[in-house]
Write a protein that holds these residues in place. Structure first.
Motif, PDB file in Angstrom:
ATOM      1  N   VAL A  79       0.865  -1.182   0.000  1.00  0.00           N
ATOM      2  CA  VAL A  79       0.000   0.000   0.000  1.00  0.00           C
ATOM      3  C   VAL A  79       0.907   1.240   0.000  1.00  0.00           C
ATOM      4  N   PRO A  80       0.676   2.195  -0.939  1.00  0.00           N
ATOM      5  CA  PRO A  80       1.535   3.387  -0.941  1.00  0.00           C
ATOM      6  C   PRO A  80       1.487   4.088   0.421  1.00  0.00           C
ATOM      7  N   GLU A  81       2.648   4.579   0.854  1.00  0.00           N
ATOM      8  CA  GLU A  81       2.736   5.160   2.192  1.00  0.00           C
ATOM      9  C   GLU A  81       1.718   6.287   2.395  1.00  0.00           C
ATOM     10  N   GLY A  82       1.103   6.288   3.558  1.00  0.00           N
ATOM     11  CA  GLY A  82       0.163   7.364   3.881  1.00  0.00           C
ATOM     12  C   GLY A  82      -1.203   7.190   3.257  1.00  0.00           C
ATOM     13  N   THR A  83      -1.440   6.048   2.607  1.00  0.00           N
ATOM     14  CA  THR A  83      -2.772   5.854   2.012  1.00  0.00           C
ATOM     15  C   THR A  83      -3.429   4.598   2.581  1.00  0.00           C
ATOM     16  N   SER A  84      -4.735   4.609   2.499  1.00  0.00           N
ATOM     17  CA  SER A  84      -5.530   3.507   3.044  1.00  0.00           C
ATOM     18  C   SER A  84      -5.312   2.211   2.256  1.00  0.00           C
ATOM     19  N   ASP A  85      -5.524   1.093   2.910  1.00  0.00           N
ATOM     20  CA  ASP A  85      -5.519  -0.176   2.166  1.00  0.00           C
ATOM     21  C   ASP A  85      -6.899  -0.369   1.520  1.00  0.00           C
ATOM     22  N   LEU A  86      -7.132  -1.538   0.934  1.00  0.00           N
ATOM     23  CA  LEU A  86      -8.349  -1.735   0.140  1.00  0.00           C
ATOM     24  C   LEU A  86      -9.375  -2.613   0.850  1.00  0.00           C
ATOM     25  N   ASP A 122     -12.091   8.892   6.496  1.00  0.00           N
ATOM     26  CA  ASP A 122     -10.814   9.497   6.143  1.00  0.00           C
ATOM     27  C   ASP A 122      -9.870   8.405   5.677  1.00  0.00           C
ATOM     28  N   GLU A 123      -8.624   8.811   5.531  1.00  0.00           N
ATOM     29  CA  GLU A 123      -7.618   7.859   5.056  1.00  0.00           C
ATOM     30  C   GLU A 123      -7.582   6.595   5.919  1.00  0.00           C
TER      31      GLU A 123
END
Ligand code: BGP
Length: 466
Positions: free
Chosen positions: A39-46, A438-439
């Motif tokens: 998961v790209p850093e600072g972003t939520s997973d799926l 949010d994120e």
């Protein structure tokens, strides 16, 4: 006076399964490449996304309230076939049956993307598009979709943004280069070839199994401008237009490889190898329409020799260029979004005109839209005037293009509802429907219609006159 939008124009919006559904391993769904990649850093997973899997009834009711005529969504391959091939997961079939029926209940036309960046993880392990068997994996998946949903789904899209997969997939992790590959360019365009053949075979199969249905590709098409009227810059623009756009549509529509691309690949010994039957499959496939995503144009100049050869390409928006072919430059006439994407509504008209001149097929806009930070006010409002302006300007240019003679089937901007952005997670929102999360804080997941949603409702009610 400008021409009006055709009757039965598909006003709607888009989503994709892995970005909107959540429930990513629920009810028998297998993992896709998206679920196993970092998961790209600072972003939520799926895992949750907009939780559309559990909220689809509410979401479709809101789409109906806006007056949607169509809803473009994708079917997660691993909900239907958890391993990518083999056993069918009945719960996956049930979910999409319910989703489709829910759309039809409100007179919303389901427009189904078969593949939107979510290769089954099990097939990824077997080489993904690198494996020549990938053609048959995809065609098998397509036949299951046609068989189960073809009585109600009339509009099909094959592969979302295949051109972006090829150009930037290796960078964003949606196209894998097997270890030990020596000629990376050849490997990328061999995978691309498998996708082209898979698409061609799926189109032929669709017409055989569902004579009434309509099927088309869904690349990201946007015109490439020369930076100046210097003839070398014009050649550079032709080069990038060929690599980015026409390769995909020349093949989908005419079953032929674009000559500029073919000769560029030849220079690097990177032309794809054909399997027996590939050529026939490509020649026999005829799309009924062209689906395409449009966000912005690109501007290029002649490569002055400063670009090192890098077969993996670059970033989707600010690619550096390709050695000997073109280099990317900033277009000083265009503004940018908060996330740095150029905004070019007139380029939308130019793109549509060019496509129509080249291919003479009806066109369906499958994505377009503005990613922005949205704020939910205390009284439950989202004042996204910036999005209204963006969409209005683009709708106006479709109308100009229709006036110029282009045949347009519909407009399905990105996105129906807030979902996880491919690079920026939840903070970059596109939806007409706001999702309260949010994120990392999942919030209430409550839905709110944004100002753009209320505005779009009026646009649809007046068939684009507003
Ligand atoms: C397209 C993809 C979509 C979507 C959109 C917005 O390339 O087909 O899946 O994500 O771009 O991009 P992003 O989420 O990076 O802002």
């Amino acid at each position: 006076k400008l021409a009006s939008f055709p009757e039965n124009f598909f006003w709607g919006a888009s989503t994709s399964a892995y970005q909107v559904e959540g429930a990513n391993l629920e009810d028998g769904k297998g993992p896709s490449c998206q679920d196993v990649k970092e998961v790209p850093e600072g972003t939520s997973d799926l895992t949750v996304c907009a939780d559309h899997y559990h909220h689809y009834k509410e979401d479709i009711a809101l789409m109906a309230e806006m007056g949607f005529k169509s809803y473009r969504f994708s079917i997660a391959w691993t909900r239907i076939l958890p391993e990518g091939t083999g056993e069918i997961n009945q719960k996956g079939i049930d979910f999409y049956n319910d989703l489709i029926n829910e759309c039809l209940k409100y007179g919303i036309e389901p427009i189904v993307t078969m593949f939107h960046f979510d290769m089954p993880a099990a097939l990824d392990k077997r080489g993904s598009w690198s494996n020549p068997d990938s053609v048959e994996w995809f065609v098998n998946f397509a036949s299951i979709l046609f068989q189960n949903f073809g009585d109600r789904v009339k509009y099909w899209l094959t592969i979302n943004e295949q051109n972006m997969l090829t150009l930037v997939g290796p960078v964003i992790g949606t196209l894998t280069i097997p270890e030990g590959t020596t000629n990376v360019l050849k490997e990328i365009y061999q995978q691309n070839h498998h996708m082209l053949v898979a698409q061609a075979k799926a189109m032929v199969l669709c017409h055989e199994m569902l004579p009434e249905a309509k099927i088309g590709p869904a690349p990201n098409i946007s015109l490439v401008y020369p930076a100046t009227c210097k003839p070398e810059d014009v050649i550079a623009a032709q080069n990038f237009n060929a690599i980015r756009n026409w390769l995909y549509l020349d093949m989908a529509v005419y079953g032929i490889y674009n000559a500029i691309v073919w000769n560029w690949l030849k220079k690097y010994d990177a032309t794809p190898t054909f399997a027996p039957g590939d050529e026939d499959a490509m020649k026999n496939a005829h799309p009924d329409f062209i689906g395409f995503n449009y966000y912005n144009t690109a501007t290029v100049a002649a490569d002055d020799g400063s670009i090192p050869f890098d077969p993996i390409g670059g970033d989707q928006q600010n690619s550096n260029g390709i050695a000997g072919m073109y280099k990317s430059v900033r277009n000083e006439y265009l503004g940018k979004t908060e996330f740095g994407w150029e905004i070019d509504p007139v380029g939308f008209r130019a793109t549509i005109r060019e496509m129509y001149s080249r291919y003479h097929l009806p066109m369906l806009v499958t994505e377009n839209g503005l990613g922005a930070y949205d704020t939910l006010t205390e009284d439950g409002k989202i004042h996204d005037q910036y999005r209204i302006k963006y969409l209005q300007d683009h709708i106006h240019q479709i109308q100009e293009a229709i006036n110029d003679g282009a045949e347009m089937l519909g407009y399905n901007p990105w996105s129906a509802i807030d979902l996880i952005s491919t690079h920026e997670g939840m903070k970059k929102r596109y939806g007409f429907i706001y999702v309260d999360r949010d994120e990392f804080d999942l919030g209430t997941l409550k839905r709110y219609l944004k100002d753009s949603g209320y505005w779009y409702k009026k646009v649809i009610a007046s068939n684009g006159a507003d």
